[in-house]
Design an enzyme around this catalytic site. Structure first.
Site, PDB file in Angstrom:
ATOM      1  N   CYS A 113       0.823  -1.223   0.000  1.00 20.10           N
ATOM      2  CA  CYS A 113       0.000   0.000   0.000  1.00 20.10           C
ATOM      3  C   CYS A 113       0.851   1.264   0.000  1.00 20.10           C
ATOM      4  CB  CYS A 113      -0.930   0.011   1.202  1.00 20.10           C
ATOM      5  SG  CYS A 113      -1.999  -1.414   1.257  1.00 20.10           S
ATOM      6  N   HIS A 239      -3.384   7.085   2.672  1.00 23.71           N
ATOM      7  CA  HIS A 239      -3.716   5.781   2.105  1.00 23.71           C
ATOM      8  C   HIS A 239      -5.085   5.382   2.642  1.00 23.71           C
ATOM      9  CE1 HIS A 239      -3.955   1.664   1.172  1.00 23.71           C
ATOM     10  NE2 HIS A 239      -3.611   1.223   2.364  1.00 23.71           N
ATOM     11  N   ASN A 269      -9.958  -0.402   0.085  1.00 25.64           N
ATOM     12  CA  ASN A 269      -8.494  -0.324   0.076  1.00 25.64           C
ATOM     13  C   ASN A 269      -7.968  -0.910  -1.235  1.00 25.64           C
ATOM     14  OD1 ASN A 269      -5.762  -0.609   0.451  1.00 25.64           O
ATOM     15  ND2 ASN A 269      -5.908  -1.506   2.501  1.00 25.64           N
TER      16      ASN A 269
END
Ligand code: ACO
Length: 312
Positions: A113, A239, A269
Site C-alpha cells: 500500500c 492511504h 483499500n
C-alpha cells in the site's frame, strides 16, 4: 531541481460490490463494515481484466489529460503488488500496450500500500539528479484476486483500480514532488502478507495499531523537514485503508476533518493504487485544486510506510 504535476488519470472497473452484496455471501453486515472501516462499496475487475489492462487505461487518461503521447515520457514506474505475471514488469507491458517506441526505462515497485509513495520517492530522486524530464507513476491493483472468501475479516476490505500521475522536471523546488520519505520494517512480516496460494493473511488489530502510529509519524517527519505545520497544508490524502485509521491519524496531527480526503467509502483499500486513485478522484470532482499543498502518507504490508509532500 524539482518537478510539477502535469497530468492525471484513473480507472475503476465497472462492477461495484456493495456491503449488501457481501451480506448475501458471508456472515457480515453493512453496519459492521461501515462502523469498523467506513467502507460502503468497492470496484472489482472482471475475471479476464488484468492489472496491465487497468494500468494502461489510467495511463492513457493521464496522457490525454497532459496533452502528451507516451513517446513524450522518459520513465514509467508502476506500483503494484498483484501482477498476474512475475515477468516482465507491468510497466514494460503498459509501454507495449501503448505502442511506445522510445525505449525508456520502465519498472515496477513493490511497496504494497506504500508502493505509490515509493514510486514518488524514486521519481523525486531522478528529478533531483537531473536524469529524467517526464516521469509517469502508475498505481494499479487487482486485490480481488487475493481475497480469501472464507475470511470475512479481510474479504470486505479491498477493491481494484488504477491511477496515474505525470510529473515534469522543473526548476522550482516548491511544486510537484517537494519531499518524500519511505521506510520499512521486515521484522513485522507476520502482521500482513500474501500467501503462496494468493490469499491475504492479516492480523487486523496489530496492523491497525501500527497504521495509526506510523502514518502520522511519516507525515510529521515530512512537515518538520519542510518547516511547515498542519495550517500550511491544504489537504491530507492518506492511504485509504480504513476510515478509523484515517481519522485517528489526522487527529494526532491536528488536521480538521474538512482537510482529509476520503474515498475509502467508494473504493475500499486498493493498496498501491489507493492514493493515486484518490488524488485523481479529487481532481475530477474539483475537490483539490491546482496549486494546493497535499500531504500524502501511506502504510502497508512489509511493513512499509512513508509520506510525500506535493504541490499539485
Ligand atoms: N463482519 C462481521 N464481523 C466481523 C467481520 C465482518 N466482516 N470481520 C471480523 N468480524 C468479527 C470478528 O470475528 C470478531 O468477532 P469476535 O469478537 O466474536 O471474535 C469481531 O468482529 C472483532 O474483530 P476484530 O478483528 O477485533 O475487529 P477490529 O475492530 O480490529 O476491526 C479491522 C477489524 C477492520 C480489520 C481492523 O482491525 C483494521 O482495519 N485493521 C487494519 C487493516 C488494514 O488497514 N489493513 C491494510 C493495511 S494496508 C496493505 O498493505 C494492504
Amino acid at each position: 531541481m524539482g518537478s510539477r504535476l502535469i497530468g492525471y488519470g484513473s480507472y475503476l472497473p465497472e462492477k461495484v460490490m456493495t456491503n449488501q452484496d457481501f451480506e448475501k455471501i458471508m456472515d457480515t453486515t453493512d453496519e459492521w463494515i461501515v462502523q469498523r472501516t467506513g467502507m460502503k462499496e468497492r470496484h472489482f475487475a472482471r475475471e479476464d481484466e488484468t492489472v496491465v489492462d487497468m494500468a494502461t487505461i489510467a495511463a492513457e487518461r493521464a496522457l490525454e489529460n497532459a496533452g502528451l503521447s507516451i513517446n513524450d515520457i522518459d520513465m514509467v514506474i508502476v506500483a503494484t503488488t498483484t501482477p498476474e505475471l512475475d515477468f516482465p514488469s507491468v510497466a514494460v507491458q503498459v509501454l507495449g500496450r501503448l505502442e511506445a517506441d522510445n525505449n525508456i526505462p520502465a519498472f515496477d515497485v513493490r511497496g504494497a500500500c506504500t508502493g505509490y509513495i515509493y514510486g514518488l520517492h524514486c521519481a523525486r530522486g531522478f528529478f533531483t539528479a537531473g536524469m529524467h524530464e517526464r516521469i509517469m507513476i502508475i498505481g494499479a491493483e487487482k486485490m480481488s484476486r487475493f481475497i480469501d472468501w472464507t475470511d470475512r475479516s479481510t474479504a470486505v476490505l479491498f477493491g481494484d483500480g488504477a491511477g496515474a500521475l505525470i510529473f515534469e522536471r522543473s526548476t522550482s523546488s516548491y511544486s510537484g514532488i517537494i519531499d518524500t520519505v519511505v521506510m520499512s520494517d521486515g521484522k513485522c512480516f507476520g502482521m500482513l502478507h500474501g500467501s503462496p496460494d494468493h490469499r491475504i493473511i492479516m492480523n487486523g488489530p496489530e496492523t491497525y495499531k501500527k497504521a495509526v502510529q506510523l502514518m502520522p509519524e511519516a507525515a510529521k517527519y515530512i512537515m518538520d523537514h519542510a518547516g511547515i505545520t498542519a495550517d500550511n497544508v491544504d489537504w491530507i490524502v492518506p492511504h485509504q485503508a480504513n476510515l478509523r485509521i484515517i481519522r485517528s491519524g489526522a487527529e494526532r496531527l491536528g488536521f480538521p476533518l474538512e482537510k482529509i480526503l476520503v474515498t475509502v467509502d467508494k473504493h475500499a483499500n486498493t493498496s498501491g493504487a489507493s492514493g493515486v486513485l484518490a488524488l485523481s478522484y479529487a481532481f475530477d470532482k474539483g475537490i483539490i485544486k491546482k496549486g494546493q499543498l497535499v500531504l500524502y502518507p501511506a502504510f502497508g504490508s512489509g511493513l512499509t510506510w512513508g509520506a510525500a509532500l506535493i504541490r499539485v
